[in-house]
Design an enzyme around this catalytic site. Structure first.
Site, mmCIF file in Angstrom:
data_model
loop_
_atom_site.group_PDB
_atom_site.id
_atom_site.type_symbol
_atom_site.label_atom_id
_atom_site.label_comp_id
_atom_site.label_asym_id
_atom_site.label_seq_id
_atom_site.Cartn_x
_atom_site.Cartn_y
_atom_site.Cartn_z
ATOM 1 N N GLY A 194 0.550 -1.074 -0.442
ATOM 2 C CA GLY A 194 0.053 0.018 -0.012
ATOM 3 C C GLY A 194 0.956 1.497 0.377
ATOM 4 N N ASN A 204 -8.136 3.678 8.235
ATOM 5 C CA ASN A 204 -7.687 2.694 9.447
ATOM 6 C C ASN A 204 -7.822 2.946 10.399
ATOM 7 O OD1 ASN A 204 -6.089 4.948 8.011
ATOM 8 N ND2 ASN A 204 -4.617 3.899 9.491
ATOM 9 N N GLN A 225 -8.074 -0.595 3.209
ATOM 10 C CA GLN A 225 -9.536 -1.312 4.440
ATOM 11 C C GLN A 225 -10.446 -1.312 3.912
ATOM 12 O OE1 GLN A 225 -8.360 -1.881 7.245
ATOM 13 N NE2 GLN A 225 -6.116 -0.393 7.367
ATOM 14 N N HIS A 235 -1.130 -7.685 2.437
ATOM 15 C CA HIS A 235 -1.717 -8.116 3.424
ATOM 16 C C HIS A 235 -2.887 -7.743 4.730
ATOM 17 C CE1 HIS A 235 -0.382 -4.559 6.289
ATOM 18 N NE2 HIS A 235 0.210 -4.195 4.465
ATOM 19 N N THR A 288 12.501 -7.324 -9.976
ATOM 20 C CA THR A 288 12.128 -8.803 -10.638
ATOM 21 C C THR A 288 10.641 -8.579 -9.697
ATOM 22 O OG1 THR A 288 14.307 -9.296 -10.859
ATOM 23 C CG2 THR A 288 12.643 -11.133 -10.187
ATOM 24 N N CYS A 333 1.047 2.249 12.416
ATOM 25 C CA CYS A 333 2.658 3.322 12.557
ATOM 26 C C CYS A 333 2.623 3.945 13.331
ATOM 27 C CB CYS A 333 2.526 4.114 11.039
ATOM 28 S SG CYS A 333 1.490 2.410 9.833
#
Ligand code: PLP
Length: 410
Positions: A72, A153, A183, A205, A241, A331
Site C-alpha cells: 500500500g 484505518n 482498508q 496483507h 524483479t 504506524c
C-alpha cells in the site's frame, strides 16, 4: 503463546492457509526470474500474467491497468508522485484529506517541501468522513490530483468515493482521482467504475494475503511518471524483479475474499455490533470514535476513546491479559502524540489519548468478545484509580463525544 486473541486485523491479517498453499510452488519449483527466457521462467511469467488478469477481473479493470507493487505505501507514493510529476505542465495543486494514512499525508508533505507542490487538505466531520462538497469546493483549474481514502484505518469510516469522484470530474475533467482502498478491500466489493476513480491502491496483507504485494490500478490514459526505474518490469511503470509468490498469494486472497464476502460480513458485523453496544454499557465515559451507523463503517471495526486513561497503557495491560489490539494505526503506535485522525475529527486532545481500536476478523468468536468485555472494564477501572486527576465527572467538552453518562460509577 496459548489462548491469545487477535483484534488487530486492520494492522495486518493472518495469511489464509489456502494462500500459503498457493504460494509454496513459487518458492520451491517456479522461483525463477519471470523475465528470463527458459521454460521455468516462462511458467513464472504466466503466473503473473494470470494474476494480473484475475486482479483486473475482480476490480472491473483491464489487465494492462494493473501495476504490481510491494504494498500500500508504495502504491500510494506512486499514485501521488507519479501523477504529480507527469502533470507538471498542467499544474501543481493536489488535494487530500486530513485523515489519510501517513503514506499519503507524509508523501504530500514531502512533495510540498521538495517538489514545489501545493497541497490543500480537506477536513472531516466528527464521524471521520469527508464531505464530497468540501472536496469539490477546493478543486481548481490547476488541480491535477485528488486523493481521498475509501475507508479509514483508525475509525473505519467509509467515504462516498463515487460522489467525490463525480463532483471532482464534473468540476475539472482533467483532475485525476485516487483512492486508497487498503482498508475497504478486505470487506467491500471494490469496483473501479462504480467508484469512478482513475487510480486505486490495494495491499494483500489486509485481506489474509501476504505482506510485500500490492496493486496500483491506473486507468488507461492517466498520466504517470514511474518512481522506480530499472529493468522495465510492469510495462516500464515499476522496475524490480517481480515477487511471484507474493503476487500469486495476493490473488488467491482476493479470490477467497470475494467468494466468502457475504459470510465474512455477517460474521464481522455481528461481533463489531456487540463491541460497539457493550463497551459503552460496561465502561462509563466512553466515546465511540467514527460512525455509529454500520453502513458507514467497515465491518469488524470498533474503536473508542476512553476518558481518563492512556490508550497505550490499556493496550499493554490487554496484552498481558492475552488480547492484541491497537490504539490507532500500527504506524503511530509508540508515539506520544494523539492520533491525527481523532484530532482532525475535532476530539479534545486529552480524550483522544485514550483511543483504542479493535479490528475483528475471520478467526474471532463470540467467546473472544466475551473475554475482552470481561477484562477491559477492570483494566480501565484500575487505571482510573491510579490517575493523578480525580476521575469523577467528564469535562464539558467531552460530553458531545461520550456514548454514555459523563459521570464515573466505578
Ligand atoms: C489506509 C492505509 N493505507 C496504506 C497502508 C500501507 O500499506 P502497506 O503496509 O501495505 O504498505 C495502510 C497500512 O496500515 C493503511 O491502513
Amino acid at each position: 503463546m496459548p489462548d491469545r486473541i487477535y483484534f488487530d486485523h486492520a494492522a495486518t491479517t493472518p495469511p489464509d492457509p489456502r494462500v500459503v498453499q498457493a504460494m509454496l510452488p513459487y518458492f520451491s519449483e517456479m522461483w525463477h526470474n519471470p523475465s528470463s527466457i527458459y521454460v521455468e521462467a516462462q511458467r513464472a511469467r504466466q503466473a503473473i500474467d494470470e494474476a494480473r488478469a484475475a486482479v483486473a477481473l475482480h476490480i472491473g479493470a483491464k489487465p494492462e491497468e494493473i501495476i504490481f507493487t510491494s504494498g500500500g505505501s508504495e502504491s500510494d507514493n506512486l499514485a501521488l508522485r507519479g501523477v504529480y510529476e507527469a502533470s507538471l505542465s498542467r499544474g501543481r495543486h493536489i488535494i487530500t484529506s486530513s485523515v489519510e494514512h501517513h503514506a499519503i499525508l507524509d508523501t504530500a508533505e514531502t512533495m510540498v517541501r521538495n517538489l514545489g507542490a501545493e497541497v490543500s487538505i480537506v477536513g472531516v466531520g466528527p464521524d471521520g468522513r469527508v464531505d464530497p462538497a468540501a472536496v469539490e469546493a477546493l478543486v481548481r483549474d490547476d488541480t491535477t490530483l485528488v486523493s481521498i481514502m475509501h475507508a479509514n484505518n483508525e475509525v473505519g469510516a467509509i467515504n462516498d468515493i463515487a460522489e467525490i469522484a463525480r463532483r471532482v470530474h464534473a468540476k475539472n475533467p482533467k483532475t485525476m482521482v485516487h483512492t486508497d482502498a487498503v482498508q475497504s478491500a478486505a470487506h467491500l466489493a471494490v469496483r473501479v467504475d462504480d467508484l469512478g476513480v482513475d487510480l486505486l491502491t490495494l495491499t494483500g496483507h489486509k485481506f489474509y494475503g501476504p505482506r510485500g504485494a500490492g496493486v496500483l490500478y491506473v486507468r488507461s490514459g492517466t498520466p504517470l511518471q514511474p518512481q522506480i526505474i530499472g529493468g522495465g518490469q510492469e510495462d516500464d511503470q515499476r522496475a524490480g524483479t517481480e515477487n511471484t509468490a507474493a503476487i500469486v498469494g495476493l490473488v488467491e486472497a482476493m479470490r477467497i475474499a470475494s467468494s466468502e464476502r457475504e459470510a465474512d460480513i455477517v460474521h464481522d458485523r455481528a461481533l463489531q455490533q456487540r463491541l460497539l453496544d457493550e463497551v459503552p454499557q460496561r465502561i462509563p465515559m466512553v466515546a465511540i470514535t467514527g460512525p455509529t451507523d454500520l453502513d458507514q463503517r467497515v465491518p469488524g471495526s470498533a474503536s473508542f476513546a476512553i476518558a481518563f486513561v492512556e490508550g497505550e497503557s490499556v493496550l499493554l495491560a490487554l496484552d498481558l491479559a492475552g488480547v492484541a489490539a491497537s490504539s490507532g494505526s500500527a504506524c503511530t503506535t509508540g508515539s506520544v502524540e494523539p492520533s491525527h485522525v481523532l484530532v482532525a475529527m475535532g476530539m479534545p486532545t486529552e480524550l483522544a489519548r485514550g483511543s483504542l481500536r479493535f479490528t475483528l476478523g475471520r478467526s474471532n468468536t463470540d467467546a473472544d468478545v466475551d473475554r475482552l468485555l470481561e477484562v477491559l472494564p477492570s483494566i480501565v477501572e484500575r487505571m482510573r484509580k491510579l490517575s493523578p486527576v480525580p476521575v469523577t465527572e467528564a469535562p464539558a467538552e467531552y460530553l458531545p463525544w461520550l456514548s454514555n453518562e459523563g459521570v464515573a460509577t466505578t
